[in-house]
Each structure stands twice: as structure tokens, then as C-alpha cells.
Motif scaffolding. Structure first.
Motif, PDB file in Angstrom:
ATOM      1  N   VAL A  93       0.862  -1.185   0.000  1.00 31.50           N
ATOM      2  CA  VAL A  93       0.000   0.000   0.000  1.00 31.50           C
ATOM      3  C   VAL A  93       0.898   1.233   0.000  1.00 31.50           C
ATOM      4  O   VAL A  93       1.763   1.375   0.869  1.00 31.50           O
ATOM      5  CB  VAL A  93      -0.929   0.036   1.236  1.00 31.50           C
ATOM      6  CG1 VAL A  93      -1.714   1.344   1.272  1.00 31.50           C
ATOM      7  CG2 VAL A  93      -1.870  -1.148   1.230  1.00 31.50           C
ATOM      8  N   ALA A  94       0.725   2.108  -0.986  1.00 31.17           N
ATOM      9  CA  ALA A  94       1.482   3.356  -1.067  1.00 31.17           C
ATOM     10  C   ALA A  94       0.599   4.501  -0.595  1.00 31.17           C
ATOM     11  O   ALA A  94      -0.566   4.608  -1.000  1.00 31.17           O
ATOM     12  CB  ALA A  94       1.940   3.600  -2.495  1.00 31.17           C
ATOM     13  N   VAL A  95       1.143   5.362   0.261  1.00 35.67           N
ATOM     14  CA  VAL A  95       0.367   6.485   0.800  1.00 35.67           C
ATOM     15  C   VAL A  95       1.147   7.784   0.646  1.00 35.67           C
ATOM     16  O   VAL A  95       2.377   7.799   0.612  1.00 35.67           O
ATOM     17  CB  VAL A  95       0.004   6.265   2.285  1.00 35.67           C
ATOM     18  CG1 VAL A  95      -0.844   5.010   2.455  1.00 35.67           C
ATOM     19  CG2 VAL A  95       1.249   6.178   3.160  1.00 35.67           C
ATOM     20  N   SER A  96       0.425   8.870   0.561  1.00 33.96           N
ATOM     21  CA  SER A  96       1.016  10.197   0.422  1.00 33.96           C
ATOM     22  C   SER A  96       1.473  10.729   1.776  1.00 33.96           C
ATOM     23  O   SER A  96       0.745  10.644   2.770  1.00 33.96           O
ATOM     24  CB  SER A  96      -0.010  11.159  -0.174  1.00 33.96           C
ATOM     25  OG  SER A  96       0.388  12.505   0.001  1.00 33.96           O
ATOM     26  N   ARG A  97       2.663  11.306   1.790  1.00 29.53           N
ATOM     27  CA  ARG A  97       3.155  11.923   3.031  1.00 29.53           C
ATOM     28  C   ARG A  97       2.269  13.102   3.437  1.00 29.53           C
ATOM     29  O   ARG A  97       2.054  13.348   4.628  1.00 29.53           O
ATOM     30  CB  ARG A  97       4.603  12.390   2.839  1.00 29.53           C
ATOM     31  CG  ARG A  97       5.304  12.784   4.145  1.00 29.53           C
ATOM     32  CD  ARG A  97       6.796  12.906   3.952  1.00 29.53           C
ATOM     33  NE  ARG A  97       7.472  13.028   5.230  1.00 29.53           N
ATOM     34  CZ  ARG A  97       8.156  14.105   5.617  1.00 29.53           C
ATOM     35  NH1 ARG A  97       8.260  15.150   4.804  1.00 29.53           N
ATOM     36  NH2 ARG A  97       8.742  14.153   6.793  1.00 29.53           N
ATOM     37  N   LEU A  98       1.763  13.823   2.451  1.00 29.30           N
ATOM     38  CA  LEU A  98       0.858  14.932   2.748  1.00 29.30           C
ATOM     39  C   LEU A  98      -0.433  14.430   3.385  1.00 29.30           C
ATOM     40  O   LEU A  98      -0.959  15.055   4.312  1.00 29.30           O
ATOM     41  CB  LEU A  98       0.529  15.703   1.466  1.00 29.30           C
ATOM     42  CG  LEU A  98       1.598  16.643   0.928  1.00 29.30           C
ATOM     43  CD1 LEU A  98       1.244  17.076  -0.489  1.00 29.30           C
ATOM     44  CD2 LEU A  98       1.766  17.862   1.827  1.00 29.30           C
ATOM     45  N   ALA A  99      -0.937  13.299   2.905  1.00 25.65           N
ATOM     46  CA  ALA A  99      -2.168  12.743   3.458  1.00 25.65           C
ATOM     47  C   ALA A  99      -1.969  12.311   4.909  1.00 25.65           C
ATOM     48  O   ALA A  99      -2.838  12.538   5.763  1.00 25.65           O
ATOM     49  CB  ALA A  99      -2.632  11.559   2.614  1.00 25.65           C
ATOM     50  N   VAL A 100      -0.841  11.698   5.191  1.00 22.47           N
ATOM     51  CA  VAL A 100      -0.545  11.270   6.564  1.00 22.47           C
ATOM     52  C   VAL A 100      -0.388  12.488   7.475  1.00 22.47           C
ATOM     53  O   VAL A 100      -0.892  12.505   8.606  1.00 22.47           O
ATOM     54  CB  VAL A 100       0.717  10.395   6.604  1.00 22.47           C
ATOM     55  CG1 VAL A 100       1.034   9.978   8.037  1.00 22.47           C
ATOM     56  CG2 VAL A 100       0.545   9.159   5.728  1.00 22.47           C
ATOM     57  N   LEU A 101       0.286  13.518   6.972  1.00 21.38           N
ATOM     58  CA  LEU A 101       0.466  14.749   7.750  1.00 21.38           C
ATOM     59  C   LEU A 101      -0.883  15.391   8.062  1.00 21.38           C
ATOM     60  O   LEU A 101      -1.137  15.799   9.206  1.00 21.38           O
ATOM     61  CB  LEU A 101       1.355  15.715   6.973  1.00 21.38           C
ATOM     62  CG  LEU A 101       1.578  17.106   7.576  1.00 21.38           C
ATOM     63  CD1 LEU A 101       2.226  17.009   8.949  1.00 21.38           C
ATOM     64  CD2 LEU A 101       2.445  17.956   6.637  1.00 21.38           C
TER      65      LEU A 101
END
Length: 206
Positions: A93-101
Motif C-alpha cells: 500500500v502506497a500512501v502520500s506523506r501529505l495525506a498522513v500529515l
């Protein structure tokens, strides 16, 4: 077991967690110094597993933060995650660093310093490379940042610690439960903008 990898920022991290009936149990995490990802990421993963008496065969999924951020960091982290997933026949699963932030600050928006007076900016699901003026034109509320430079550019922003691989695991958990995995053949880095080499090549043609 879930393995999280984040090598997008000035410092990277990895995390190991166990799925439970009501969420996630974080077992261990480790930081990786910036500019050492190529040499240390794989050995650090091995150390983390061995220190917790686990092996690669215990992994169920890999969660990779695929950007935006350091081009080299993104490439190293993503290639490692894809290699593990392919070799072990497990999901990714790839996730955005901006989304996690943004999730960490319970906000709909987030920004990361991209250098050159520009910022990676996320609003809901949309991400773009913008100047501070362009961000102010598009969004009037407060949003999450994790860097002093971003906080200086946006005094009303919510300054929180940088997101980690453990945060990425928590963010990705609903997708893992839903079996919403990425395709190893097509998943790529979330660069938002092109690399210097691509920019210079484009300029040379014009």
C-alpha cells in the motif's frame, strides 16, 4: 505483521506493527538518518525484524510513503518496498506523506516545503506544487505543516511533528482491511513535480 517505510523526509523511519481485532499494535520503530537510505534501509529493516524475533516470512503487507519529498529517498524506499512485496508475495500500500500529515493534524489540508520558494500542498485528495501566494488564493483556512520553514511562511498553520512510518501504518490500515492494495507493476513515486534532470532536459529542448 505490517512493515511501514518512510524515506521521503530529511530523516526516515521504519515501523513494525501487528494487526489486532480493533486496530493496530505498534511493536517497534526505528529512525534512519537522512542521506543514508541507500546503505542503511535494508539492514535496518533486517535489524528491526530480528530484534523482535520476526522474519520476512511474518510480514503480511508493506506500507510505503511514496512522496512527495526527497527524490532519492522516494526511489530508495519505493524500490525496497516493491522488492520485498514481490519477493515475499505480499501486498503493498502506497500512501502520500501529505495525506498522513493532514490526518495527524485532523485537517483536510497540509503543506510540505519543496524548496525554491514552493510548497507541496494537499487539499482533500488533490495535491499540487504551489507558491505561498497560490496556496493563499486557493485556501483560506489553517492547515498542517511539520517544518519551521513552512510555519514561517504560513503563520496560521498547525505545526506538528513530522509524520513517521508508524503514522503511515495507521493511515493505511483501512485500505489493508479492505484489501485495497496497489499494483506492483504500476505503483510509482508521488513526486508532484519533475526531477532536476527532467526539468533541465526540458529546458535544453526549448
Amino acid at each position: 505483521m505490517l512493515l511501514g517505510i518512510d524515506t521521503c523526509g530529511g530523516a526516515g523511519s521504519i515501523a513494525l506493527a501487528q494487526r489486532t481485532s480493533d486496530g493496530l499494535d505498534l511493536i517497534a520503530e526505528a529512525e534512519i538518518a537522512g542521506k543514508t537510505y541507500s546503505a542503511l534501509l535494508v539492514p535496518k529493516i533486517r535489524e528491526l525484524l530480528e530484534a523482535n524475533r520476526r522474519g520476512p516470512q511474518d510480514l503480511e503487507s508493506v506500507v510505503i510513503v511514496n512522496g512527495p519529498g526527497s527524490f532519492t529517498g522516494i526511489r530508495v524506499g519505493l524500490s525496497t518496498a516493491k522488492g520485498l512485496a514481490e519477493a515475499l508475495h505480499i501486498s503493498l500500500v502506497a500512501v502520500s506523506r501529505l495525506a498522513v500529515l493532514a490526518r495527524n493534524a485532523a485537517s483536510d489540508a497540509a503543506a510540505l516545503d519543496a524548496g525554491r520558494g514552493e510548497f507541496y500542498f494537499r487539499l482533500h485528495e488533490d495535491e499540487a506544487l504551489l507558491t505561498p501566494a497560490e496556496i493563499r488564493d486557493r485556501f483560506s483556512g489553517s492547515f498542517a505543516v511539520c517544518e519551521e520553514s513552512a510555519a514561517a511562511a504560513f503563520p496560521d498553520a498547525i505545526l506538528i511533528p513530522p509524520p513517521t512510518a508508524a503514522d503511515a501504518l495507521h493511515y493505511a490500515l483501512p485500505r489493508i482491511v479492505a484489501k485495497d492494495f496497489d499494483d506492483l507493476a504500476t505503483v510509482d513515486g508521488n513526486y508532484v513535480r519533475r526531477s532536476d534532470a527532467e526539468l533541465f532536459a526540458h529546458q535544453a529542448k526549448h
